[in-house]
Design a protein around this motif. Sequence first.
Motif, mmCIF file in Angstrom:
data_model
loop_
_atom_site.group_PDB
_atom_site.id
_atom_site.type_symbol
_atom_site.label_atom_id
_atom_site.label_comp_id
_atom_site.label_asym_id
_atom_site.label_seq_id
_atom_site.Cartn_x
_atom_site.Cartn_y
_atom_site.Cartn_z
ATOM 1 N N GLY A 26 -28.263 -71.984 82.336
ATOM 2 C CA GLY A 26 -28.302 -73.437 82.267
ATOM 3 C C GLY A 26 -29.256 -74.025 83.285
ATOM 4 N N LEU A 27 -30.162 -74.850 82.804
ATOM 5 C CA LEU A 27 -30.984 -75.651 83.693
ATOM 6 C C LEU A 27 -30.404 -77.059 83.619
ATOM 7 N N VAL A 28 -29.762 -77.471 84.708
ATOM 8 C CA VAL A 28 -29.128 -78.785 84.780
ATOM 9 C C VAL A 28 -30.051 -79.720 85.533
ATOM 10 N N ARG A 29 -30.323 -80.894 84.918
ATOM 11 C CA ARG A 29 -31.155 -81.908 85.564
ATOM 12 C C ARG A 29 -30.303 -83.122 85.894
ATOM 13 N N ASP A 30 -30.604 -83.722 87.038
ATOM 14 C CA ASP A 30 -29.926 -84.968 87.378
ATOM 15 C C ASP A 30 -30.823 -86.142 86.992
ATOM 16 N N THR A 62 -19.828 -71.649 77.202
ATOM 17 C CA THR A 62 -19.936 -70.725 78.329
ATOM 18 C C THR A 62 -20.786 -71.318 79.437
ATOM 19 N N VAL A 63 -21.940 -71.895 79.088
ATOM 20 C CA VAL A 63 -22.821 -72.408 80.133
ATOM 21 C C VAL A 63 -22.184 -73.597 80.850
ATOM 22 N N ASP A 74 -20.157 -81.287 86.607
ATOM 23 C CA ASP A 74 -19.809 -81.466 85.196
ATOM 24 C C ASP A 74 -21.088 -81.713 84.411
ATOM 25 N N ALA A 75 -21.357 -80.846 83.439
ATOM 26 C CA ALA A 75 -22.592 -80.936 82.666
ATOM 27 C C ALA A 75 -22.288 -80.931 81.178
ATOM 28 N N VAL A 76 -23.270 -81.377 80.406
ATOM 29 C CA VAL A 76 -23.221 -81.284 78.948
ATOM 30 C C VAL A 76 -24.551 -80.677 78.496
ATOM 31 N N VAL A 77 -24.486 -79.917 77.425
ATOM 32 C CA VAL A 77 -25.687 -79.307 76.864
ATOM 33 C C VAL A 77 -26.439 -80.360 76.063
ATOM 34 N N SER A 78 -27.748 -80.437 76.284
ATOM 35 C CA SER A 78 -28.573 -81.348 75.488
ATOM 36 C C SER A 78 -29.469 -80.595 74.511
ATOM 37 N N ASP A 79 -29.935 -79.406 74.893
ATOM 38 C CA ASP A 79 -30.866 -78.657 74.053
ATOM 39 C C ASP A 79 -30.650 -77.154 74.200
ATOM 40 N N LEU A 80 -30.774 -76.442 73.090
ATOM 41 C CA LEU A 80 -30.904 -74.988 73.122
ATOM 42 C C LEU A 80 -32.404 -74.722 73.216
ATOM 43 N N VAL A 81 -32.822 -74.170 74.328
ATOM 44 C CA VAL A 81 -34.246 -73.999 74.604
ATOM 45 C C VAL A 81 -34.793 -72.692 74.038
ATOM 46 N N ALA A 82 -34.046 -71.616 74.203
ATOM 47 C CA ALA A 82 -34.535 -70.314 73.742
ATOM 48 C C ALA A 82 -33.378 -69.334 73.641
ATOM 49 N N VAL A 83 -33.531 -68.366 72.767
ATOM 50 C CA VAL A 83 -32.651 -67.209 72.690
ATOM 51 C C VAL A 83 -33.569 -66.008 72.815
ATOM 52 N N THR A 84 -33.408 -65.274 73.902
ATOM 53 C CA THR A 84 -34.314 -64.170 74.186
ATOM 54 C C THR A 84 -33.535 -62.887 74.477
ATOM 55 N N MET A 101 -28.856 -60.514 75.749
ATOM 56 C CA MET A 101 -29.465 -61.538 74.912
ATOM 57 C C MET A 101 -29.065 -62.852 75.571
ATOM 58 N N ASP A 102 -30.049 -63.594 76.052
ATOM 59 C CA ASP A 102 -29.771 -64.804 76.812
ATOM 60 C C ASP A 102 -30.011 -66.057 75.989
ATOM 61 N N HIS A 103 -29.081 -66.999 76.108
ATOM 62 C CA HIS A 103 -29.202 -68.327 75.501
ATOM 63 C C HIS A 103 -29.531 -69.290 76.639
ATOM 64 N N ALA A 104 -30.719 -69.875 76.587
ATOM 65 C CA ALA A 104 -31.157 -70.796 77.635
ATOM 66 C C ALA A 104 -30.904 -72.228 77.173
ATOM 67 N N PHE A 105 -30.094 -72.951 77.955
ATOM 68 C CA PHE A 105 -29.702 -74.316 77.610
ATOM 69 C C PHE A 105 -30.211 -75.310 78.642
ATOM 70 N N LEU A 106 -30.751 -76.416 78.145
ATOM 71 C CA LEU A 106 -31.086 -77.561 78.979
ATOM 72 C C LEU A 106 -29.828 -78.419 79.039
#
Length: 173
Positions: A26-30, A62-63, A74-84, A101-106
């Motif tokens: 998870g890449l969490v942005r403020d 999970t993320v 406390d975060a919420v997923v906004s985008d599925l960026v990649a599955v690698t 196998m990684d799921h990268a979420f913004l």
Amino acid sequence: MATPKFTLELRKKIGHDLLWLIGVTGLVRDGEGRILLGRRSDTGEWALVYGINEPGEQPADTVVREIKEETGVDAVVSDLVAVTSSDHVLTYANGDQAQYMDHAFLCELKPGGNAEPFVGDDESLSVGWFGLDELPEPLAASTVERLALFKRYLANKEHGDAHALFVADGEQH
């Protein structure tokens, strides 16, 4: 990183043999565009929040869970960026072998949720918000690789083509 109970149970049956696991990052942005990082207790390196999917758990759930457990945010997923898929086998100090196998979420801050990070478990030494041009050192190699994915995704999204990142056979399409 604490080993999930289901993995420990599998290891009783398969020993150190290669285990394929589903991971999340998870890449969490403020609101200021800073990103959330934690300094890992196992390596001392700064890293994005990541973890292993529990059986039956949705990767996006999970993320969000991992972010809360590790940083208190406390975060919420906004985008599925990649599955690698990783192209190499990791061998841990105890001899266990794994590939991921990684799921990268913004992720963004959850409205009305906690935005003040704190060390939430024994996986982190410290946590905090950092500007993309002011990242702490040392950064985990996996975080450097995944940040490149996120940056490319965000640049493509800004130009109206977020999922131009499809990668096959090492080539971007």
